[in-house]
Motif scaffolding. Sequence first.
Motif, PDB file in Angstrom:
ATOM      1  N   TYR A   1       0.331  -1.291  -0.062  1.00 42.22           N
ATOM      2  CA  TYR A   1       0.318   0.093   0.136  1.00 42.22           C
ATOM      3  C   TYR A   1       0.988   1.276   0.245  1.00 42.22           C
ATOM      4  N   ASP A   2       1.974   1.398   0.747  1.00 43.03           N
ATOM      5  CA  ASP A   2       2.702   2.137   0.701  1.00 43.03           C
ATOM      6  C   ASP A   2       3.622   3.034  -0.811  1.00 43.03           C
ATOM      7  N   GLY A   3       3.947   1.557  -0.997  1.00 38.45           N
ATOM      8  CA  GLY A   3       4.505   2.102  -1.594  1.00 38.45           C
ATOM      9  C   GLY A   3       3.702   2.461  -3.002  1.00 38.45           C
ATOM     10  N   ILE A   4       2.357   1.731  -3.476  1.00 41.94           N
ATOM     11  CA  ILE A   4       1.713   2.598  -4.401  1.00 41.94           C
ATOM     12  C   ILE A   4       1.301   3.895  -4.274  1.00 41.94           C
ATOM     13  N   ILE A   5       1.234   4.402  -2.679  1.00 45.78           N
ATOM     14  CA  ILE A   5       0.653   5.815  -2.372  1.00 45.78           C
ATOM     15  C   ILE A   5       2.027   6.566  -2.575  1.00 45.78           C
ATOM     16  N   ASP A   6       2.934   6.214  -2.305  1.00 46.66           N
ATOM     17  CA  ASP A   6       4.207   6.457  -2.908  1.00 46.66           C
ATOM     18  C   ASP A   6       4.336   6.917  -3.730  1.00 46.66           C
ATOM     19  N   SER A   7       4.324   6.371  -4.823  1.00 49.53           N
ATOM     20  CA  SER A   7       4.742   6.864  -6.826  1.00 49.53           C
ATOM     21  C   SER A   7       3.102   7.314  -6.861  1.00 49.53           C
ATOM     22  N   LEU A   8       2.349   7.996  -6.187  1.00 51.14           N
ATOM     23  CA  LEU A   8       1.523   8.820  -6.356  1.00 51.14           C
ATOM     24  C   LEU A   8       1.577   9.833  -6.490  1.00 51.14           C
ATOM     25  N   VAL A   9       1.212  11.080  -7.835  1.00 47.25           N
ATOM     26  CA  VAL A   9       1.285  12.269  -7.812  1.00 47.25           C
ATOM     27  C   VAL A   9      -0.230  12.948  -6.580  1.00 47.25           C
ATOM     28  N   ASP A  10       0.576  13.897  -5.848  1.00 43.88           N
ATOM     29  CA  ASP A  10      -0.615  14.647  -4.917  1.00 43.88           C
ATOM     30  C   ASP A  10      -1.406  13.349  -4.303  1.00 43.88           C
ATOM     31  N   PHE A  11      -0.776  12.851  -3.584  1.00 39.87           N
ATOM     32  CA  PHE A  11      -1.397  12.311  -3.401  1.00 39.87           C
ATOM     33  C   PHE A  11      -1.832  12.757  -1.503  1.00 39.87           C
TER      34      PHE A  11
ATOM     35  N   LYS B   1      -7.319   5.080  -7.413  1.00 38.21           N
ATOM     36  CA  LYS B   1      -8.565   5.862  -7.763  1.00 38.21           C
ATOM     37  C   LYS B   1      -9.549   5.292  -5.846  1.00 38.21           C
ATOM     38  N   LEU B   2      -9.617   5.991  -5.200  1.00 36.98           N
ATOM     39  CA  LEU B   2     -10.355   6.395  -3.505  1.00 36.98           C
ATOM     40  C   LEU B   2     -11.895   5.850  -3.638  1.00 36.98           C
ATOM     41  N   GLY B   3     -13.000   4.943  -3.270  1.00 39.14           N
ATOM     42  CA  GLY B   3     -14.260   4.957  -3.728  1.00 39.14           C
ATOM     43  C   GLY B   3     -14.609   4.542  -5.030  1.00 39.14           C
ATOM     44  N   TYR B   4     -16.024   4.017  -5.058  1.00 41.02           N
ATOM     45  CA  TYR B   4     -16.817   3.580  -5.974  1.00 41.02           C
ATOM     46  C   TYR B   4     -18.384   3.577  -5.749  1.00 41.02           C
ATOM     47  N   THR B   5     -19.156   4.173  -6.138  1.00 43.28           N
ATOM     48  CA  THR B   5     -19.946   3.766  -6.562  1.00 43.28           C
ATOM     49  C   THR B   5     -20.695   2.776  -8.090  1.00 43.28           C
ATOM     50  N   ALA B   6     -21.641   1.926  -7.139  1.00 44.42           N
ATOM     51  CA  ALA B   6     -22.251   1.202  -7.811  1.00 44.42           C
ATOM     52  C   ALA B   6     -22.456   1.658 -10.216  1.00 44.42           C
ATOM     53  N   GLY B   7     -21.913   0.873 -10.971  1.00 39.85           N
ATOM     54  CA  GLY B   7     -22.026   1.199 -11.983  1.00 39.85           C
ATOM     55  C   GLY B   7     -20.960   2.423 -12.808  1.00 39.85           C
TER      56      GLY B   7
ATOM     57  N   GLU C   1      -4.511   7.229 -23.702  1.00 39.80           N
ATOM     58  CA  GLU C   1      -5.533   8.090 -23.957  1.00 39.80           C
ATOM     59  C   GLU C   1      -5.372   8.405 -22.521  1.00 39.80           C
ATOM     60  N   THR C   2      -5.961  10.078 -23.155  1.00 51.39           N
ATOM     61  CA  THR C   2      -6.686  10.407 -21.737  1.00 51.39           C
ATOM     62  C   THR C   2      -7.835   9.964 -21.061  1.00 51.39           C
ATOM     63  N   LEU C   3      -7.812   9.684 -19.827  1.00 49.46           N
ATOM     64  CA  LEU C   3      -8.817   9.485 -19.045  1.00 49.46           C
ATOM     65  C   LEU C   3      -9.832  10.491 -19.132  1.00 49.46           C
ATOM     66  N   SER C   4     -11.419   9.246 -18.963  1.00 50.06           N
ATOM     67  CA  SER C   4     -12.005  10.102 -19.327  1.00 50.06           C
ATOM     68  C   SER C   4     -12.356  11.035 -17.659  1.00 50.06           C
ATOM     69  N   ASP C   5     -13.422  11.704 -17.642  1.00 52.81           N
ATOM     70  CA  ASP C   5     -13.935  12.378 -16.512  1.00 52.81           C
ATOM     71  C   ASP C   5     -14.927  12.279 -15.377  1.00 52.81           C
ATOM     72  N   GLU C   6     -15.607  10.681 -15.921  1.00 49.48           N
ATOM     73  CA  GLU C   6     -16.565  10.257 -14.962  1.00 49.48           C
ATOM     74  C   GLU C   6     -15.967   9.545 -13.645  1.00 49.48           C
ATOM     75  N   LEU C   7     -14.481   9.296 -13.670  1.00 51.06           N
ATOM     76  CA  LEU C   7     -13.515   8.482 -12.414  1.00 51.06           C
ATOM     77  C   LEU C   7     -12.700   9.166 -11.766  1.00 51.06           C
ATOM     78  N   SER C   8     -12.885  10.976 -11.558  1.00 48.14           N
ATOM     79  CA  SER C   8     -11.741  12.269 -12.342  1.00 48.14           C
ATOM     80  C   SER C   8     -11.672  12.954 -10.154  1.00 48.14           C
ATOM     81  N   GLY C   9     -13.170  12.476  -9.609  1.00 48.37           N
ATOM     82  CA  GLY C   9     -12.376  12.634  -8.524  1.00 48.37           C
ATOM     83  C   GLY C   9     -12.112  11.887  -7.238  1.00 48.37           C
ATOM     84  N   LEU C  10     -10.714  12.158  -6.961  1.00 48.12           N
ATOM     85  CA  LEU C  10     -10.658  11.091  -5.627  1.00 48.12           C
ATOM     86  C   LEU C  10      -9.303  10.239  -6.913  1.00 48.12           C
ATOM     87  N   ARG C  11      -8.756  10.021  -7.762  1.00 46.76           N
ATOM     88  CA  ARG C  11      -8.156   9.445  -8.961  1.00 46.76           C
ATOM     89  C   ARG C  11      -6.556  10.022  -9.220  1.00 46.76           C
ATOM     90  N   TYR C  12      -5.894  10.025  -9.215  1.00 39.51           N
ATOM     91  CA  TYR C  12      -4.154   9.912  -8.623  1.00 39.51           C
ATOM     92  C   TYR C  12      -2.774   8.844  -9.408  1.00 39.51           C
TER      93      TYR C  12
END
Length: 144
Positions: A77-87, A106-112, A128-139
């Motif tokens: 977990y810490d290795g991944i956290i340390d690899s992320l920009v602006d966690f 990404k932190l969090g999940y909503t059904a669908g 390619e550019t990632l979608s905006d749908e999951l942009s919240g709390l995405r690192y």
Amino acid sequence: MKKRILLLLSLFLLWGCQSTPSKTLSQPVTLSFFYTQTCPVCKAFKKEAIPYLEKVFGNSLTIEMYDIDEDATKPKYDGIIDSLVDFDHSEYGYGPFYAVEGYFAKLGYTAGDEEYLADDIERAVNHETLSDELSGLRYIYKES
């Protein structure tokens, strides 16, 4: 009249039986999923998203699951956290948290969300550019 009703009923039944799309990634990808045993959202991700992703990507996606509360999970977990920009470290230890290793987390999940997640995994691998749908709390991973 009966034929027309049967035809309409058949069309509705066929329309409702859509299959899950199948995708093959251009290279193998690992999704690390971090959860807590008592988290209902984590349980929903396990029940809905994981089977969906396994069906969509088959052997091109490896899913590894880790209980955040277990001491053996902390280095991963810490290795991944340390690899992320602006966690946001105020979110440390919360779940569900998943990382498409080398691309994004990404932190969090909503059904669908699993359909958006599958699309974003494919987009990430194809650079390619990632979608905006999951942009919240995405690192995003730091450039290596």
